[in-house]
Design a protein around this motif. Structure first.
Motif, PDB file in Angstrom:
ATOM      1  N   ASN B   5       0.659  -1.286  -0.150  1.00 15.97           N
ATOM      2  CA  ASN B   5      -0.198  -0.182   0.194  1.00 15.97           C
ATOM      3  C   ASN B   5       0.997   1.313   0.007  1.00 15.97           C
ATOM      4  OD1 ASN B   5       0.804   0.609   2.589  1.00 15.97           O
ATOM      5  ND2 ASN B   5      -0.939  -0.559   3.360  1.00 15.97           N
ATOM      6  N   MET B   6       0.200   2.465   0.025  1.00 19.84           N
ATOM      7  CA  MET B   6       1.091   3.786  -0.052  1.00 19.84           C
ATOM      8  C   MET B   6       2.131   3.863   1.075  1.00 19.84           C
ATOM      9  SD  MET B   6       0.248   7.578  -1.288  1.00 19.84           S
ATOM     10  CE  MET B   6      -0.687   7.144  -2.734  1.00 19.84           C
ATOM     11  N   ILE B   7       1.525   3.431   2.299  1.00 22.66           N
ATOM     12  CA  ILE B   7       2.449   3.726   3.341  1.00 22.66           C
ATOM     13  C   ILE B   7       3.791   2.762   3.289  1.00 22.66           C
ATOM     14  CG2 ILE B   7       2.462   3.050   5.842  1.00 22.66           C
ATOM     15  CD1 ILE B   7      -0.582   4.223   5.950  1.00 22.66           C
ATOM     16  N   GLN B   8       3.329   1.385   3.023  1.00 27.27           N
ATOM     17  CA  GLN B   8       4.490   0.612   2.930  1.00 27.27           C
ATOM     18  C   GLN B   8       5.407   1.022   1.828  1.00 27.27           C
ATOM     19  OE1 GLN B   8       1.707  -2.781   2.025  1.00 27.27           O
ATOM     20  NE2 GLN B   8       1.868  -3.399   4.395  1.00 27.27           N
ATOM     21  N   ALA B   9       4.878   1.444   0.690  1.00 26.23           N
ATOM     22  CA  ALA B   9       5.802   1.594  -0.352  1.00 26.23           C
ATOM     23  C   ALA B   9       6.686   3.113   0.024  1.00 26.23           C
ATOM     24  CB  ALA B   9       4.984   2.325  -1.704  1.00 26.23           C
ATOM     25  N   LEU B  10       6.179   3.982   0.898  1.00 29.39           N
ATOM     26  CA  LEU B  10       6.952   4.828   1.162  1.00 29.39           C
ATOM     27  C   LEU B  10       7.911   4.735   2.422  1.00 29.39           C
ATOM     28  CD1 LEU B  10       4.122   7.634   1.624  1.00 29.39           C
ATOM     29  CD2 LEU B  10       5.963   7.916   0.221  1.00 29.39           C
ATOM     30  N   ASN B  11       7.516   3.692   3.192  1.00 30.49           N
ATOM     31  CA  ASN B  11       8.485   3.154   4.173  1.00 30.49           C
ATOM     32  C   ASN B  11       9.560   2.547   3.538  1.00 30.49           C
ATOM     33  OD1 ASN B  11       9.162   0.555   6.155  1.00 30.49           O
ATOM     34  ND2 ASN B  11       8.597   2.215   7.192  1.00 30.49           N
ATOM     35  N   SER B  12       9.024   1.679   2.470  1.00 28.71           N
ATOM     36  CA  SER B  12      10.265   1.186   1.723  1.00 28.71           C
ATOM     37  C   SER B  12      11.324   1.956   0.919  1.00 28.71           C
ATOM     38  CB  SER B  12       9.469   0.176   0.634  1.00 28.71           C
ATOM     39  OG  SER B  12      10.385  -0.357  -0.296  1.00 28.71           O
ATOM     40  N   ALA B  13      10.671   3.158   0.458  1.00 33.78           N
ATOM     41  CA  ALA B  13      11.524   4.155  -0.139  1.00 33.78           C
ATOM     42  C   ALA B  13      12.589   4.742   0.940  1.00 33.78           C
ATOM     43  CB  ALA B  13      10.757   5.297  -0.793  1.00 33.78           C
ATOM     44  N   LEU B  14      12.173   4.944   2.313  1.00 31.38           N
ATOM     45  CA  LEU B  14      13.022   5.580   3.177  1.00 31.38           C
ATOM     46  C   LEU B  14      13.945   4.585   3.655  1.00 31.38           C
ATOM     47  CD1 LEU B  14      10.128   7.442   5.208  1.00 31.38           C
ATOM     48  CD2 LEU B  14      11.978   8.411   3.996  1.00 31.38           C
ATOM     49  N   ASP B  15      13.510   3.041   3.835  1.00 24.59           N
ATOM     50  CA  ASP B  15      14.389   2.153   4.150  1.00 24.59           C
ATOM     51  C   ASP B  15      15.576   2.238   3.159  1.00 24.59           C
ATOM     52  OD1 ASP B  15      15.457   0.269   5.666  1.00 24.59           O
ATOM     53  OD2 ASP B  15      14.155  -1.542   4.429  1.00 24.59           O
ATOM     54  N   VAL B  16      15.247   2.084   1.767  1.00 26.74           N
ATOM     55  CA  VAL B  16      16.071   1.998   0.792  1.00 26.74           C
ATOM     56  C   VAL B  16      16.996   3.143   0.913  1.00 26.74           C
ATOM     57  CG1 VAL B  16      16.535   2.293  -1.730  1.00 26.74           C
ATOM     58  CG2 VAL B  16      14.743   0.730  -0.859  1.00 26.74           C
ATOM     59  N   LEU B  17      16.583   4.204   1.161  1.00 32.23           N
ATOM     60  CA  LEU B  17      17.476   5.474   1.223  1.00 32.23           C
ATOM     61  C   LEU B  17      18.631   5.662   2.333  1.00 32.23           C
ATOM     62  CD1 LEU B  17      14.660   8.219   0.132  1.00 32.23           C
ATOM     63  CD2 LEU B  17      16.897   7.856  -1.209  1.00 32.23           C
ATOM     64  N   LEU B  18      17.783   4.978   3.444  1.00 31.19           N
ATOM     65  CA  LEU B  18      18.631   5.032   4.818  1.00 31.19           C
ATOM     66  C   LEU B  18      19.656   4.225   4.657  1.00 31.19           C
ATOM     67  CD1 LEU B  18      15.880   5.633   7.237  1.00 31.19           C
ATOM     68  CD2 LEU B  18      17.741   7.248   6.849  1.00 31.19           C
ATOM     69  N   THR B  19      19.551   2.835   3.954  1.00 31.12           N
ATOM     70  CA  THR B  19      20.331   1.934   3.830  1.00 31.12           C
ATOM     71  C   THR B  19      21.632   2.138   2.883  1.00 31.12           C
ATOM     72  OG1 THR B  19      18.631   0.134   4.319  1.00 31.12           O
ATOM     73  CG2 THR B  19      20.653  -0.790   3.124  1.00 31.12           C
ATOM     74  N   ASP B  20      21.035   2.889   1.721  1.00 29.69           N
ATOM     75  CA  ASP B  20      22.196   3.159   0.621  1.00 29.69           C
ATOM     76  C   ASP B  20      22.895   4.318   0.963  1.00 29.69           C
ATOM     77  OD1 ASP B  20      21.074   1.094  -0.714  1.00 29.69           O
ATOM     78  OD2 ASP B  20      20.106   2.155  -2.538  1.00 29.69           O
ATOM     79  N   ASP B  21      22.473   5.540   1.467  1.00 30.57           N
ATOM     80  CA  ASP B  21      23.184   6.805   1.633  1.00 30.57           C
ATOM     81  C   ASP B  21      23.415   7.071   3.175  1.00 30.57           C
ATOM     82  OD1 ASP B  21      24.209   9.244   1.396  1.00 30.57           O
ATOM     83  OD2 ASP B  21      22.616   9.905   0.036  1.00 30.57           O
ATOM     84  N   PRO B  22      24.547   7.112   3.751  1.00 28.61           N
ATOM     85  CA  PRO B  22      24.786   7.405   5.003  1.00 28.61           C
ATOM     86  C   PRO B  22      24.669   8.668   5.407  1.00 28.61           C
ATOM     87  CG  PRO B  22      26.798   6.834   3.904  1.00 28.61           C
ATOM     88  CD  PRO B  22      25.752   6.583   2.898  1.00 28.61           C
ATOM     89  N   ASP B  23      24.332   9.701   4.198  1.00 21.77           N
ATOM     90  CA  ASP B  23      24.087  11.046   4.853  1.00 21.77           C
ATOM     91  C   ASP B  23      22.723  11.360   4.707  1.00 21.77           C
ATOM     92  OD1 ASP B  23      26.759  11.651   4.801  1.00 21.77           O
ATOM     93  OD2 ASP B  23      27.056  12.173   2.728  1.00 21.77           O
ATOM     94  N   THR B  24      21.741  10.406   4.607  1.00 23.37           N
ATOM     95  CA  THR B  24      20.416  10.396   4.859  1.00 23.37           C
ATOM     96  C   THR B  24      19.930  10.437   6.132  1.00 23.37           C
ATOM     97  OG1 THR B  24      19.844   8.384   4.084  1.00 23.37           O
ATOM     98  CG2 THR B  24      19.651   9.892   2.418  1.00 23.37           C
TER      99      THR B  24
END
Lengths: 363, 337
Positions: B5-24
């Motif tokens: 759902n949209m909440i899970q998709a946004l959560n997934s986006a944030l998770d990807v960003l926090l995982t990939d980029d230490p400056d986020t």
């Protein structure tokens, strides 16, 4: 510690001696460099004020009476620290030897203006000199300084931030938001209230200055508050060094009230004779910061009138040369950056609107 | 691909960003330990730590000011404003600082930051949990304004917003967090399950800012919409019987003007649908642009269907909310003109 916000920390006494526990014991070389930065600020201010009167620029603001603050703090902090200044912190840049010609070009908004003709005179930006982008909005960068400091801590860096706000602007929410964040996240930041006692025409009482001190506001946030004689180069230095050490050792933020006096008009757009006695500055009990530092180093035996006059004469001609160079490029309206610059830096890459509008203007 | 759902998709986006980029890093009111009042940041503090995802004081101005300072330092902060209705204390920071920093400093400083905020009505939130403030951001040059309408776009656009070097306002249509909503409030709730746009890659991907989506093609009219209104528009088009093309703008700044022009020149009619009040709303800008660029192709006056020019009322939610019936009526008017 809880008494500090209600006292006044001074190092230079009325006779010009450095006394007491806050004496930073600076070398002769540093003291003379500080005096030079302050005198250069004053020489530059006087020259630019006159150029405004001659119609060579649209606006100017002097730092007269407050030169000790920027000079001492600029020198006491590290090159990589970041200042979030007010528009009366020119001496920060002078102490770090920012090129005078770039200041002049900015003030003239001419073809070599480092800010590309986009900013009112004196709203400088000098990243490489630890000087964050100024703006005409007062107070709205106080919270950004806290965020910048939090970022430094986040990156396990040792850089710290220092921010300035006027006594009048402490009435804005920005001041209280920044103090809350600085306290909650123990940010490595030095938050300074430059209490020059005047917000254009209203005295500091309109910001609550008669009810308590500005430094005392720190206590409610659980932060130390220091109230400093802002016309005392040594006291400003010592307090800044103390707060910087506290920040760099992860002990958190400090609020410093720099008690000073705005000796000149707010800007070229107001006449102080309309709202305060014209000779008020002459009666200011904490004196002229330049004369106080001069008196101190004279007593130390490392300075005399001849050296002083020679320094002033030298700085005057340095300023004149820079102004000449700026005038050769052009004063306001006689020269300007390419109009293309109007459409650049709105976004990292201009969108179709800006491209179309630029074409519409024929460039 | 996973159903989200949209909440899970946004959560997934944030998770990807926090995982990939230490400056986020991400922060806001109730965002850390609790995971946000809409659960968008759920589990992120536990997984990424308290310095990457944390709670803040109730201080929208302070949150955004701190984000600007962090962004100027070189980080990529992503902040949540709990409801878009509460973003106004931060408006000065966004307008006077974030939007102008690059310009006024001659390119010395800039603020690559993303401000997420749930917006829009249809949830019985009354006048303080329902507003659609996109026009007040679109008007500010230097800010980008992005509004997804489905889980796939929500994730791809959020990652693109954070990668972007300019400040981005990311408005999340909270009525469709858990399922699409076409404006027929009397029907049973739908979820995102089995929707094609709820098939979302688990890894990193982007949906570019400034690229509209043609949701359905049509010949007789163009409907411009974003957020929840994309779903309302689809229902209204069906009800109207008009063969209309539906364009989901996805970001209003930057605006995909080419897709809009191509469509209206083809169909000759344009109906604009948004939930925000009509007067001074973003529909006015869209209408002006279409008129300026497609005048000789227009066969009917441009129609705007929008919220009324009142505060968002509690008891009158469904009288205020621009539903499919109003859109269908506007399409029919356009056909009869």
């Amino acid at each position: 510690m809880r008494d500090l916000p209600y006292g006044l920390i001074r190092v230079l006494d009325d006779g010009g001696d450095a006394v007491g526990p806050w004496n930073p014991n600076l070398s002769a070389e540093v003291l003379v460099a500080g005096l030079r930065a302050m005198l250069l600020t004053r020489a530059f201010d006087d020259r630019m004020f006159r150029l405004h009167r001659q119609g060579k620029t649209s606006f100017y603001m002097k730092s007269t009476g407050e030169e000790a603050i920027g000079a001492a703090q600029s020198m006491a902090l590290d090159a990589n620290d970041m200042s979030f200044p007010t528009y009366r912190m020119l001496s920060w840049l002078m102490a770090r030897e920012y090129p005078l010609e770039d200041l002049v070009n900015q003030i003239f908004s001419n073809a070599n203006d480092p800010l590309k003709g986009r900013q009112l005179p004196i709203l400088y930006s000098a990243r490489d000199y630890g000087f964050y982008s100024l703006s005409g909005n007062v107070g709205s960068r106080f919270g950004a300084a806290v965020g910048w400091a939090m970022a430094s801590a986040f990156k396990h860096d040792t850089k710290i931030a220092i921010a300035h706000i006027g006594d009048g602007t402490t009435a804005e929410g920005d001041f209280h938001e920044a103090l809350t964040f600085a306290s909650v996240y123990r940010a490595p930041v030095i938050l300074c209230v430059v209490n020059n006692q005047w917000a254009i025409s209203t005295y500091s009482g309109f910001a609550g200055g008669e009810s308590t001190t500005f430094a005392a506001k720190a206590l409610a946030y659980g932060l130390p508050g220091l109230r400093i004689d802002g016309n005392d180069f040594l006291a400003v230095w010592a307090a800044t060094e103390w707060a910087a050490e506290r920040a760099r050792t992860n002990n958190g933020a400090t609020l410093i009230e720099l008690f000073t006096y705005r000796a000149a008009a707010h800007s070229t757009s107001d006449d102080p004779g309309k709202y305060r006695p014209v000779d008020e500055a002459a009666h200011w009990p904490l004196g002229d910061p330049v004369e106080r530092l001069r008196g101190h180093i004279t007593r130390l035996g490392i300075w005399d009138d001849t050296k002083h006059e020679a320094l002033i004469a030298g700085l005057d001609s340095t300023v004149r040369l820079a102004v000449k160079a700026g005038e050769a490029i052009g004063t306001l309206g006689k020269s300007k950056p390419s109009v293309k610059e109007m459409f650049e830096d709105v976004f990292a890459t201009p969108d179709w609107r800006l491209i179309e509008q630029r074409r519409e203007l024929g460039i | 691909m996973t159903q989200m759902n949209m909440i899970q998709a946004l959560n997934s986006a944030l998770d990807v960003l926090l995982t990939d980029d230490p400056d986020t890093l991400t922060f806001g009111q109730d965002v850390g330990y609790f995971g946000g009042v809409f659960r968008v940041t759920e589990g992120l503090q536990k997984k990424h730590g308290v310095t990457r995802c944390f709670d803040t004081p109730i201080s929208e101005g302070g949150i955004v000011a701190a984000a600007i300072g962090m962004a100027a330092y070189g980080l990529r902060p992503i902040v949540e404003i709990q409801f878009a209705d509460y973003i106004l204390p931060a408006y000065d920071q966004l307008v006077s600082e974030a939007a102008r920093l690059r310009y006024r400093s001659g390119g010395q400083f800039w603020a690559p930051m993303t401000v997420r905020a749930p917006y829009g009505g249809g949830i019985f939130g009354g006048q303080t949990h329902s507003q659609s403030p996109e026009a007040i951001f679109a008007h500010i040059t230097g800010l980008k304004t992005v509004i997804p309408s489905n889980p796939y776009d929500a994730k791809g656009l959020l990652i693109a917003a954070v990668e972007d070097d300019d400040p981005v306002i990311f408005l999340e249509p909270k009525r469709i967090y858990n399922g699409p909503f076409d404006g027929r409030q009397n029907q049973s709730l739908r979820t995102w399950a089995n929707e094609a746009t709820a098939e979302v890659p688990e890894g990193r991907f982007t949906v570019p800012l400034g690229k509209a989506a043609v949701v359905r093609e049509g010949r007789e009219a163009t409907v411009l919409a974003y957020g929840t209104m994309v779903h309302v528009a689809a229902a209204g088009i069906n009800d109207s019987g008009v063969n209309a093309e539906l364009i989901d703008l996805r970001s209003i700044v930057p605006l995909d003007i080419d897709t809009i022009i191509a469509s209206v020149r083809k169909t000759g009619r344009c109906v604009i649908l948004h939930e925000a009040s009509r007067f001074g709303g973003f529909g006015g800008e869209l209408s002006a642009l279409v008129q300026e660029r497609c005048f000789h192709h227009l066969r009917a006056p441009i129609e705007r269907v929008a919220g009324w020019d009142t505060p968002y009322p509690h008891a009158f939610e469904w009288d205020y909310f621009p539903g499919p019936t109003r859109l269908a009526d506007a399409l029919r008017r356009a056909m009869e003109a």
